[in-house]
Design an enzyme around this catalytic site. Structure first.
Site, PDB file in Angstrom:
ATOM      1  CG  HIS A   1     -60.404  -4.964 -25.612  1.00  0.00           C
ATOM      2  ND1 HIS A   1     -59.409  -4.358 -24.812  1.00  0.00           N
ATOM      3  CD2 HIS A   1     -60.688  -4.505 -26.506  1.00  0.00           C
ATOM      4  CE1 HIS A   1     -59.018  -3.294 -25.550  1.00  0.00           C
ATOM      5  NE2 HIS A   1     -59.557  -3.397 -26.635  1.00  0.00           N
TER       6      HIS A   1
ATOM      7  CB  SER B   1     -35.440  19.817   0.191  1.00  0.00           C
ATOM      8  OG  SER B   1     -36.561  19.932  -0.997  1.00  0.00           O
TER       9      SER B   1
HETATM   10  C1  HCA Z   1     -44.327  22.325   1.979  1.00  0.00           C
HETATM   11  C2  HCA Z   1     -43.718  22.266   0.624  1.00  0.00           C
HETATM   12  C3  HCA Z   1     -43.050  20.867  -0.051  1.00  0.00           C
HETATM   13  C4  HCA Z   1     -41.752  20.637   0.449  1.00  0.00           C
HETATM   14  C5  HCA Z   1     -40.971  19.550  -0.231  1.00  0.00           C
HETATM   15  C6  HCA Z   1     -39.916  19.072   0.231  1.00  0.00           C
HETATM   16  C7  HCA Z   1     -43.139  21.311  -1.435  1.00  0.00           C
HETATM   17  O1  HCA Z   1     -45.632  22.036   1.969  1.00  0.00           O
HETATM   18  O2  HCA Z   1     -43.742  22.387   3.022  1.00  0.00           O
HETATM   19  O3  HCA Z   1     -39.592  19.129   1.438  1.00  0.00           O
HETATM   20  O4  HCA Z   1     -38.962  18.627  -0.777  1.00  0.00           O
HETATM   21  O5  HCA Z   1     -43.871  20.781  -2.176  1.00  0.00           O
HETATM   22  O6  HCA Z   1     -42.135  22.123  -1.956  1.00  0.00           O
HETATM   23  O7  HCA Z   1     -43.968  19.989   0.181  1.00  0.00           O
END
Ligand code: HCA
Ligand code: CU
Length: 380
Positions: free
Chosen positions: A294, A138
Site C-alpha cells: 500500500h 413526519s
Molecule cells: C424523536 C423521534 C424521531 C423523530 C424523527 C422525525 C425518530 O426522538 O422524536 O421527526 O422525523 O427517530 O423517529 O427522532
C-alpha cells in the site's frame, strides 16, 4: 436529481441532544450552530420549545443570530406545541406523530383515522397562523408501520396541500436500504411532495439508508455531527458527506469541507467522547497507510488506495514505516525526506533490519531516522 440538489437537516441540536452524554449550554449551541452554518448546512433543527425553558430561550437566541441556515424546531402533533413553536420565530416546524402499532398502542393511543384528523387540524392551524412557514409532517417509526396506513396518512395530507415536505423515520434502525428506497420512491411518486429521511443506526445502516433514500428521490437527509442521538444515533454528517463525495465530489462542493474536522472534534469534546478511530474522514486512522504494498503505491500516487483526498478536508495522509509489514519503497521515501540519498541495496538492508527489530516491537520514526543517518555516515 436528488444527489445534485439534496439538503442536510442538521439535527445535532435536536436529535443530538438526545445522545446519552449531550447537554449543550447556550454558548455551546451558538458555537455549534455557527460552525454548522459556516460549513453550509441548509437547515438546523432544534429541540422543541416545550422541552424546557432554556430550550425555548435557546431557539430564540439561535433564530436571532440571522444565520444562513434555516432554523427549524421539532414538535409533537398538537396545537399547543405548534403555538409555542410559532412564537419562537423559527423558519420551519417539523411535526411528528407515531404510526407503528407499538406507538399507536403505547404512546398516544390514536387510530389512523384520528391521526389523519389531528394532523389536518394542526397543520391547517399552523398554515393559517404562518402561511409562509416551512412545514414538515413526519410519521415516527415509519418502517414498522403498516404501509397502507402510512400511505393513507400521507395522501390525505398531500391532498390538503399543507406541507412543504414529508418525513420518513427509521426510528429504531430496522430498515434496509432496499426498503428505504421503495418507501421513499413510492411516497414521492404518489404525493409529488419533497421527502426527508431520518435514519437511526442500530443495525449500522444509517448511511446506506440515507443514500438509498436519495436514490429513491428524497430531497432532505437528517444528520447529526458524529451521528450522535438516541441510543447509537443517526446518519453522521461526515459519513454522509464521505458517501456522497465518493460518488461524485461535485455533490458536496457546496459545503465548506475543511471545517469538518473542527466540527467533529467540537462535538466529541462537548460530549466527552473521542472520535471513533474508524470514523469516515476524521477518524484517527482514516488516512493512515501501513502495509508495504500500500505504502509503495500511495507514495507513487495516492489515488491507488484513497477514494477521498485528505487535503480536501484540510487533513494529511500518513504512511507508517516502523512495523514488520513495512517495505523498502517507504523506507527510501523517508530517507529522501531526510535529504539522504542512500543506494538501494543499503535501503533494502535497513528495511530488513527494521522488519527484524519490529518483530519485537514497532519502531518510532526517530529510531528509523537514526538508522538511516547512521548508514549515511558509514557510506560516506
Ligand atoms: C424523536 C423521534 C424521531 C423523530 C424523527 C422525525 C425518530 O426522538 O422524536 O421527526 O422525523 O427517530 O423517529 O427522532
Ligand atoms: Cu430520531
Amino acid at each position: 436529481m436528488p444527489f445534485e440538489d439534496f439538503h442536510v437537516i442538521e439535527s445535532t441540536l435536536r436529535e443530538g441532544e438526545q445522545f446519552s452524554t449531550a447537554t449543550f449550554s447556550t454558548p455551546q449551541k451558538i458555537e455549534i450552530a455557527g460552525l454548522l452554518d459556516d460549513f453550509g448546512v441548509e437547515f438546523i433543527e432544534m429541540t422543541s420549545p416545550l422541552a424546557s425553558p432554556q430550550s425555548e430561550a435557546d431557539i430564540r437566541q439561535i433564530v436571532g443570530l440571522g444565520l444562513k441556515s434555516k432554523i427549524l424546531t421539532h414538535i409533537r402533533c398538537n396545537k399547543q406545541d405548534a403555538l409555542r413553536a410559532l412564537d419562537t420565530g423559527v423558519d420551519g416546524i417539523d411535526i411528528v406523530i407515531g404510526t407503528s402499532q407499538q406507538l399507536m398502542e403505547h404512546s398516544h393511543g390514536k387510530s389512523i383515522r384520528q391521526i389523519i384528523d389531528l394532523a389536518l387540524e394542526v397543520l391547517s392551524f399552523v398554515r393559517e397562523q404562518a402561511p409562509g412557514i416551512i412545514l414538515r409532517f413526519s410519521t415516527e417509526d415509519s418502517f414498522r408501520s403498516r404501509e397502507s396506513d402510512l400511505l393513507r396518512v400521507y395522501l390525505a395530507i398531500a391532498e390538503a396541500k399543507l406541507v412543504n415536505r414529508f418525513g420518513v423515520a427509521d426510528t429504531v434502525g430496522v430498515a434496509t436500504p432496499l426498503q428505504v428506497y421503495n418507501m421513499v420512491h413510492q411516497i414521492v411518486r404518489l404525493t409529488g411532495t419533497d421527502v426527508e429521511f431520518h435514519g437511526h443506526n442500530d443495525s449500522g445502516c444509517a448511511v446506506a439508508n440515507a443514500t438509498a433514500a436519495l436514490e429513491g428521490g428524497a430531497t432532505h437527509i437528517d444528520t447529526t455531527v458524529l451521528g450522535i442521538g438516541e441510543r447509537n444515533g443517526i446518519t453522521p454528517l461526515g459519513a454522509l458527506v464521505a458517501r456522497l463525495y465518493t460518488l461524485n465530489r461535485d455533490y458536496v462542493q457546496k459545503y465548506n469541507l475543511t471545517l469538518l474536522p473542527e466540527i467533529d472534534q467540537l462535538i466529541a469534546d462537548l460530549c466527552g467522547i473521542t472520535i471513533p478511530f474508524n470514523n469516515c474522514i476524521t477518524g484517527k486512522s482514516a488516512f493512515v497507510h501501513k502495509a508495504g504494498i500500500h505504502a509503495k503505491a500511495v507514495l507513487a500516487n495516492p489515488d491507488t488506495y484513497e477514494i477521498i483526498r485528505p487535503e480536501d478536508f484540510g487533513l494529511t495522509r500518513e504512511v507508517t514505516i516502523g512495523h514488520r509489514l513495512t517495505g523498502w519503497n517507504a523506507i527510501r521515501d523517508r530517507a529522501r525526506k531526510l535529504g539522504l540519498d542512500l543506494p538501494d541495496e543499503v535501503i533494502r538492508a535497513i528495511t530488513e533490519d527494521v522488519k527484524r527489530r519490529a518483530d519485537a516491537r514497532p519502531l518510532e520514526l526517530h529510531e528509523i531516522d537514526a538508522m538511516l543517518h547512521e548508514n549515511a555516515e558509514q557510506s560516506k
